[in-house]
Design an enzyme around this catalytic site. Structure first.
Site, PDB file in Angstrom:
ATOM      1  N   CYS A 128      34.867  53.051  42.301  1.00  0.00           N
ATOM      2  CA  CYS A 128      33.770  52.264  42.244  1.00  0.00           C
ATOM      3  C   CYS A 128      32.548  52.900  41.296  1.00  0.00           C
ATOM      4  O   CYS A 128      31.600  53.079  42.051  1.00  0.00           O
ATOM      5  CB  CYS A 128      33.220  52.152  43.541  1.00  0.00           C
ATOM      6  SG  CYS A 128      34.484  51.220  44.864  1.00  0.00           S
ATOM      7  N   PRO A 151      27.285  51.804  38.312  1.00  0.00           N
ATOM      8  CA  PRO A 151      27.089  51.613  36.741  1.00  0.00           C
ATOM      9  C   PRO A 151      27.257  52.868  36.050  1.00  0.00           C
ATOM     10  O   PRO A 151      27.076  53.033  34.855  1.00  0.00           O
ATOM     11  CB  PRO A 151      25.573  51.025  36.653  1.00  0.00           C
ATOM     12  CG  PRO A 151      25.107  51.809  37.843  1.00  0.00           C
ATOM     13  CD  PRO A 151      26.069  51.823  39.067  1.00  0.00           C
ATOM     14  N   GLY A 189      26.063  56.273  36.905  1.00  0.00           N
ATOM     15  CA  GLY A 189      25.298  57.534  37.149  1.00  0.00           C
ATOM     16  C   GLY A 189      26.026  58.946  37.616  1.00  0.00           C
ATOM     17  O   GLY A 189      25.885  59.832  37.123  1.00  0.00           O
ATOM     18  N   LYS A 190      26.717  58.760  38.657  1.00  0.00           N
ATOM     19  CA  LYS A 190      27.649  59.879  39.189  1.00  0.00           C
ATOM     20  C   LYS A 190      28.869  60.091  38.420  1.00  0.00           C
ATOM     21  O   LYS A 190      28.979  61.301  38.180  1.00  0.00           O
ATOM     22  CB  LYS A 190      28.268  59.475  40.542  1.00  0.00           C
ATOM     23  CG  LYS A 190      26.908  59.008  41.592  1.00  0.00           C
ATOM     24  CD  LYS A 190      27.617  58.750  43.028  1.00  0.00           C
ATOM     25  CE  LYS A 190      26.604  58.097  44.058  1.00  0.00           C
ATOM     26  NZ  LYS A 190      26.178  56.921  43.761  1.00  0.00           N
ATOM     27  N   ASP A 240      41.290  47.672  41.381  1.00  0.00           N
ATOM     28  CA  ASP A 240      40.973  47.567  42.951  1.00  0.00           C
ATOM     29  C   ASP A 240      41.285  49.065  43.530  1.00  0.00           C
ATOM     30  O   ASP A 240      42.307  49.474  43.152  1.00  0.00           O
ATOM     31  CB  ASP A 240      41.724  46.516  43.386  1.00  0.00           C
ATOM     32  CG  ASP A 240      41.092  46.524  45.038  1.00  0.00           C
ATOM     33  OD1 ASP A 240      40.212  47.380  45.582  1.00  0.00           O
ATOM     34  OD2 ASP A 240      41.423  45.466  45.825  1.00  0.00           O
ATOM     35  N   ASP A 282      32.974  56.324  46.666  1.00  0.00           N
ATOM     36  CA  ASP A 282      31.577  55.566  46.684  1.00  0.00           C
ATOM     37  C   ASP A 282      31.935  54.092  47.110  1.00  0.00           C
ATOM     38  O   ASP A 282      31.863  53.130  46.433  1.00  0.00           O
ATOM     39  CB  ASP A 282      30.969  55.553  45.572  1.00  0.00           C
ATOM     40  CG  ASP A 282      29.437  55.572  45.786  1.00  0.00           C
ATOM     41  OD1 ASP A 282      29.028  55.142  46.859  1.00  0.00           O
ATOM     42  OD2 ASP A 282      28.612  55.742  44.654  1.00  0.00           O
ATOM     43  N   CYS A 284      25.382  54.346  50.284  1.00  0.00           N
ATOM     44  CA  CYS A 284      24.124  54.227  50.170  1.00  0.00           C
ATOM     45  C   CYS A 284      23.621  53.335  51.426  1.00  0.00           C
ATOM     46  O   CYS A 284      22.861  52.435  51.227  1.00  0.00           O
ATOM     47  CB  CYS A 284      23.592  53.565  48.983  1.00  0.00           C
ATOM     48  SG  CYS A 284      24.303  52.126  48.277  1.00  0.00           S
TER      49      CYS A 284
END
Length: 416
Positions: A250, A253, A255-256, A298, A317, A370
């Site tokens: 996952c 976008p 960042g991690k 997936d 995530d 989150c």
């Protein structure tokens, strides 16, 4: 030509129909660009503000107009205008006039007089209304009642602080590229550009005020990225080392993804079910001058992407309620429903069970959300550990939203 008020009301209608604020705002800003040059920021402030203070604004509206109007579009215009009158410095006469003009395009203009009267009455009672709203529990907290009730149970000492944080403007936090510059040196660059910041720790800096990314020195060259301090903790907690084979499930976008590659020379696969969002990952990596294998698949179905080689580290995530980032996405608290959590729990469990089978013996998986709700976090961890005898938890932490960061949950799982 539609007014900014009408564009904002249209965004509210789209969110009520289930669209995300991000998508609805992007479409509206594109339309607005041809009508009101330079008003994109104002539209964003209004759309975010109305959703941030929706309960309070509805409370005020019902005290001004006891019964809901038969024309929902006019109600939305009134909410927009009330936000501007109560929470912004917009000229009151302009707000009233433009809202009345916008109302003329609905229901044959039958509500123009009512809109004018309601808003002038709101101006006369503004201070009294605001004080009364602060004494009403639902209007004060600006979250659905079920949300408030769950937080009170989960965090009997902190629920008010969490709710208050959810209604604030989020900080703009930067992650300085570890490979290119130290945080202190980049802070000096910011000072030279007239931008004040505070060094949080490691490579994290918090700006005193948000700015467009084009104003950040070296942004286009990958010197710095925008990433919440709480989100930056994911890469640090994975205990990365050169040569490891790593899966970022996952990933969008990205960042991690970028942060992990900045910290170590790893063989990284960035996975996401959404091919369009995966393009954002590639764009971020290109800007940073980094590379990873990107795969649209997936994460809960390894047979669709896994080559059979175990991973040393996995970032799980997982999809969640996003309840920890409502100050960045205030539509979340109105789009979520209590019944969503059962479906999310099944998705989360299916994903981490599938990913666990891809982890090498001695490897580690970071479970991340989150979210601030225990059913997505600690309860998921306990359930996972009960299903997997070869798993141990090396530590978990619930970060609640506050001045330095949004809300996140992390649990590091080690495989025997």
């Amino acid at each position: 030509m539609s007014s900014i008020q009408q564009h904002a009301a249209d965004i509210l209608a789209a969110v009520e129909d289930g669209r995300t604020l991000t998508d609805a705002l992007a479409d509206a800003q594109q339309r607005l660009a041809t009508e009101h040059a330079g008003s994109r920021g104002a539209l964003q402030d209004i759309a975010y503000g109305v959703l941030r203070y929706r309960s309070e604004l509805l409370w005020m509206l019902r005290h001004l107009v006891p019964r809901a109007l038969p024309e929902p579009a006019v109600e939305r215009l009134l909410l927009v205008a009330l936000y501007q009158l109560v929470h912004t410095r917009a000229a009151a006469y302009a707000v009233v006039n433009e809202t009345v003009n916008a109302a003329a395009h609905h229901a044959g203009g039958r509500f123009k007089g009512l809109v004018n009267g309601v808003l002038r009455n709101a101006l006369r009672q503004k201070e009294t209304l605001a004080e009364a709203a602060r004494n009403d529990p639902l209007a004060r907290w600006n979250h659905p009642q079920w949300w408030v009730d769950r937080l009170r149970v989960a965090y009997p000492q902190d629920w008010q602080t969490v709710l208050a944080a959810g209604n604030t403007h989020p900080p703009m936090t930067l992650r300085v590229n570890h490979r290119l510059e130290a945080a202190a040196d980049y802070a000096a660059r910011l000072a030279q550009a007239g931008l004040e910041c505070a060094v949080l720790d490691g490579q994290a800096l918090m700006l005193a005020r948000p700015v467009p990314v084009k104003e950040l020195p070296g942004f286009a060259d990958g010197l710095v990225s925008v990433q919440d301090w709480g989100a930056q903790q994911a890469a640090h907690r994975l205990q990365l080392a050169d040569g490891q084979r790593v899966l970022d499930a996952c990933a969008a976008p990205g960042g991690k993804t970028g942060h992990m590659l900045e910290l170590a020379d790893i063989e990284l696969t960035a996975l996401d079910i959404d091919a369009a969002r995966l393009e954002r990952v590639r764009e971020n990596l290109n800007r940073l001058g980094l590379s990873a294998l990107t795969v649209a698949a997936d994460a809960a179905r390894p047979d669709s992407f896994w080559d059979g080689r175990p991973y040393d580290r996995i970032l799980a995530d997982v999809p969640c309620s996003a309840s920890g980032v409502v100050r960045r996405h205030p539509d979340i608290k109105w789009l979520r429903r209590p019944e969503d959590f059962a479906l999310l729990a099944r998705q989360q469990a299916a994903m981490v069970d599938a990913l666990w089978g891809l982890l090498a013996s001695g490897g580690k998986m970071l479970y991340a959300t989150c979210s601030i709700f225990p059913e997505e976090n600690r309860r998921q961890l306990d359930s996972f550990l009960s299903r997997h005898a070869d798993a141990t938890c090396e530590g978990d932490e619930q970060l609640l939203p506050g001045p330095r960061h949004d809300g996140f949950y992390y649990a590091l799982l080690a495989k025997a």
